[in-house]
Design a protein around this motif. Structure first.
Motif, PDB file in Angstrom:
ATOM      1  N   ASN A  23       0.827  -1.214   0.000  1.00  0.00           N
ATOM      2  CA  ASN A  23       0.000   0.000   0.000  1.00  0.00           C
ATOM      3  C   ASN A  23       0.856   1.256   0.000  1.00  0.00           C
ATOM      4  N   LEU A  24       1.940   1.254   0.767  1.00  0.00           N
ATOM      5  CA  LEU A  24       2.856   2.404   0.749  1.00  0.00           C
ATOM      6  C   LEU A  24       3.460   2.598  -0.637  1.00  0.00           C
ATOM      7  N   THR A  25       3.861   1.500  -1.256  1.00  0.00           N
ATOM      8  CA  THR A  25       4.458   1.576  -2.591  1.00  0.00           C
ATOM      9  C   THR A  25       3.439   2.088  -3.602  1.00  0.00           C
ATOM     10  N   ILE A  26       2.242   1.563  -3.531  1.00  0.00           N
ATOM     11  CA  ILE A  26       1.174   2.002  -4.446  1.00  0.00           C
ATOM     12  C   ILE A  26       0.921   3.493  -4.275  1.00  0.00           C
ATOM     13  N   LYS A  27       0.806   3.951  -3.031  1.00  0.00           N
ATOM     14  CA  LYS A  27       0.581   5.383  -2.776  1.00  0.00           C
ATOM     15  C   LYS A  27       1.751   6.222  -3.269  1.00  0.00           C
ATOM     16  N   GLY A  28       2.971   5.722  -3.043  1.00  0.00           N
ATOM     17  CA  GLY A  28       4.153   6.442  -3.507  1.00  0.00           C
ATOM     18  C   GLY A  28       4.168   6.604  -5.018  1.00  0.00           C
ATOM     19  N   LEU A  30       1.445   6.398  -6.972  1.00  0.00           N
ATOM     20  CA  LEU A  30       0.285   7.202  -7.371  1.00  0.00           C
ATOM     21  C   LEU A  30       0.624   8.690  -7.343  1.00  0.00           C
ATOM     22  N   ASN A  31       1.497   9.077  -6.416  1.00  0.00           N
ATOM     23  CA  ASN A  31       1.893  10.483  -6.295  1.00  0.00           C
ATOM     24  C   ASN A  31       2.965  10.886  -7.294  1.00  0.00           C
ATOM     25  N   ILE A 129       9.382   5.905   2.149  1.00  0.00           N
ATOM     26  CA  ILE A 129       8.795   6.779   1.122  1.00  0.00           C
ATOM     27  C   ILE A 129       9.901   7.480   0.326  1.00  0.00           C
TER      28      ILE A 129
END
Length: 148
Positions: A23-28, A30-31, A129
């Protein structure tokens, strides 16, 4: 000057069994300022099926970059890396090992198996991150990836 090579989004395959790290990787990603599609699988068998478009992964895009954890259930990341780099149709896809292991044997073995990069996941969320940002900046912006 950094050139954006993408006329289409960059396809990234994340092979990670930890939902929180995924999830952290996906959010990273996505940004990211670079168009990309991140696909997530949780184990080695699913990664190979994704790459070979087998089982539930028919008609998936070919990844331009693979982010691979070493410590996976079942078929581990070392076995996945061996499969990828021994397959003439897959071996040119860059593979970034992203793992908690700082063991020198894991690092050496990964490079001997033709990993393109080895990154040790920081335990601290903010450092994690930052590492993702560096991966994105290099692999999605500065590096020219092979396109099939």
């Amino acid at each position: 000057m950094i050139h954006h090579q993408a006329l289409r989004p960059i396809e990234v395959l994340l092979v990670e069994d930890s939902p929180s790290d995924a999830n952290l990787t996906i959010k990273g990603f996505l940004n990211a300022q670079i168009p990309n599609n991140l696909h997530w699988v949780e184990d080695g068998e699913s990664a190979i099926n994704f790459l070979r478009e087998q089982e539930e992964f028919t008609n998936v895009p070919r990844p331009d970059l693979i982010l691979l954890d070493l410590n996976l259930p079942g078929m581990d990341g070392r076995e996945v890396l061996t499969e990828i780099k021994s397959d003439p149709n897959l071996k040119c896809i860059p593979v970034v090992i992203i793992t908690t292991s700082s063991d020198e044997q894991d690092i050496l073995r990964s490079y001997n198996l033709s990993a393109n990069c080895y990154v040790i996941k920081p335990i601290d969320i903010y450092q994690f991150i930052q590492v993702l940002q560096l991966i994105k900046d290099f692999w999605l912006t500065a590096a020219t990836l092979p396109r099939k």
